[in-house]
Design an enzyme around this catalytic site. Structure first.
Site, mmCIF file in Angstrom:
data_model
loop_
_atom_site.group_PDB
_atom_site.id
_atom_site.type_symbol
_atom_site.label_atom_id
_atom_site.label_comp_id
_atom_site.label_asym_id
_atom_site.label_seq_id
_atom_site.Cartn_x
_atom_site.Cartn_y
_atom_site.Cartn_z
ATOM 1 N N SER A 144 0.647 -1.279 -0.101
ATOM 2 C CA SER A 144 0.006 -0.156 0.187
ATOM 3 C C SER A 144 0.800 1.187 -0.067
ATOM 4 O O SER A 144 1.587 1.505 -0.745
ATOM 5 C CB SER A 144 -0.930 -0.122 1.131
ATOM 6 N N ASP A 294 -9.748 -3.746 -5.851
ATOM 7 C CA ASP A 294 -8.984 -2.724 -5.137
ATOM 8 C C ASP A 294 -8.677 -1.448 -5.962
ATOM 9 O O ASP A 294 -8.593 -1.114 -7.189
ATOM 10 C CB ASP A 294 -7.487 -3.173 -4.812
ATOM 11 N N HIS A 324 -7.896 -4.795 -1.351
ATOM 12 C CA HIS A 324 -6.959 -4.092 -0.382
ATOM 13 C C HIS A 324 -6.953 -4.535 0.908
ATOM 14 O O HIS A 324 -7.769 -4.503 1.648
ATOM 15 C CB HIS A 324 -7.309 -2.432 -0.632
#
Length: 352
Positions: A144, A294, A324
């Site tokens: 991320s 995502d 995610h």
């Protein structure tokens, strides 16, 4: 020595929270999981890093570790999320894992996190052999926002002479641009947990230190320069982004006033996607993991294309039912895709 006193000795000052988190990792892994956990601090302005090495499975003593792979993780040292994750990586990959406790927004705005990760990485590359690690075998990794930091650090290392270069970069559903919040993955998944589009925009604004009142303008693309728009239009016109039912978003006219307030959002380290080809072509081989559900999916795919177009070898793993955050849920039996993602990353590391 208690932790409050130790943080004074180490010169950590305001980083008490990071110190406490790292301390709890040291205790839990050392006692419960047959890992050796060492800490080095105040080597780059007061940040902490946690070093994990696998113990000899036949006893309590740490086995001798000689010049093996190292996984430098750009994850914050948070015991609730990354304690078991880093431990699992260490145990199953056979690598030394170094986890960096970088400063977080909104208390510390860009480029604080990037600076911390870069300094930690450079320091470790210079001193790797002191930890029994071959400096030419270091892998930089993050998920991320950590994927963003991984990409940015690897790009910055290109211009730093007299240090070993990383063997590879591993980016797990990375955030690589703060320009277009309407690429296909953002449009398709803007209301899909765990990362909604509004949340992604909020985090970006907090990171760059801008005013939240600019969020609507940023979603419309008012801050995006003509040069960046041209690049995005070119890349998004490729067949990878010809998604059924997707209608290309037309950005709002360029607003120089908005741009001046958030211009760092289009620069390194916020948007490594837009770096020059001259830098991209010098990057190490890459592993990129993306998830279908995502908002950041297309950030990873766009970067994959940029790397490949510049001759950088890329291993791409796409989790078709992933969302995610699955990587941190690898130990939850009901999240099968999380374990799948973790095992794929480990396989990549072991095969390097």
């Amino acid at each position: 020595m208690n932790i409050e006193r130790s943080q004074e000795v180490l010169g950590l000052g305001e980083h008490t929270a990071s110190c406490k988190n790292a301390w709890s990792i040291s205790g839990s892994i050392g006692c419960n999981r047959r890992f050796s956990c060492g800490l080095f601090a105040d080597i780059f302005g007061g940040n902490l890093a946690c070093i994990l090495k696998s113990r000899d499975p036949t006893g309590d003593c740490e086995s001798e570790i000689t010049l093996e792979n190292t996984y430098v993780c750009h994850w914050h040292l948070h015991p609730d999320l990354y304690d078991s994750l880093c431990g699992y990586l260490t145990k199953n990959s056979g690598a030394v894992v170094v986890s960096v406790g970088y400063r977080l927004a909104p208390e510390h705005r860009c480029p604080a996190a990037f600076d911390d990760c870069l300094k930690a990485t450079v320091h470790f590359l210079k001193t790797a052999q002191e930890h029994g690690v071959d400096p030419s075998s270091v892998i930089i990794c993050g998920d991320s926002a950590g994927g963003n930091l991984t990409a940015g650090v690897c790009q910055c290392l290109v211009g730093i002479a007299d240090i070993p270069k990383p063997l590879a970069q591993v980016m797990i559903y990375p955030a690589l641009q703060i320009a277009d919040f309407n690429v296909p993955s953002y449009e398709q998944n803007k209301m899909v947990p765990l990362l909604l589009r509004e949340r992604a925009v909020y985090c970006a604004i907090m990171y760059i230190g801008a005013d939240l009142s600019l969020s609507k303008e940023m979603i419309k693309g008012s801050h995006v320069t003509p040069e960046v728009r041209e690049k995005l239009n070119k890349w998004l016109s490729s067949e990878e982004f010809q998604v059924k039912g997707y209608k290309p978003h037309i950005m709002a006219p360029f607003n120089k006033g908005v741009y001046e307030k958030v211009k760092k959002s289009l620069e390194l380290p916020c948007s490594p996607l837009f770096s020059d080809d001259a830098v991209i072509r010098q990057l190490p081989k890459a592993y990129i993991l993306t998830c279908e559900f995502d908002v950041l999916r297309d950030d990873g795919i766009l970067y994959k294309k940029r790397l490949e177009d510049n001759g950088v070898p890329v291993t791409w793993f796409h989790v078709k039912d992933g969302f995610h955050g699955i990587f941190t849920l690898f130990d939850q039996p009901e999240v099968v895709s999380g374990k799948l993602a973790m095992d794929n990353v480990i396989t990549y590391i072991k095969n390097l």
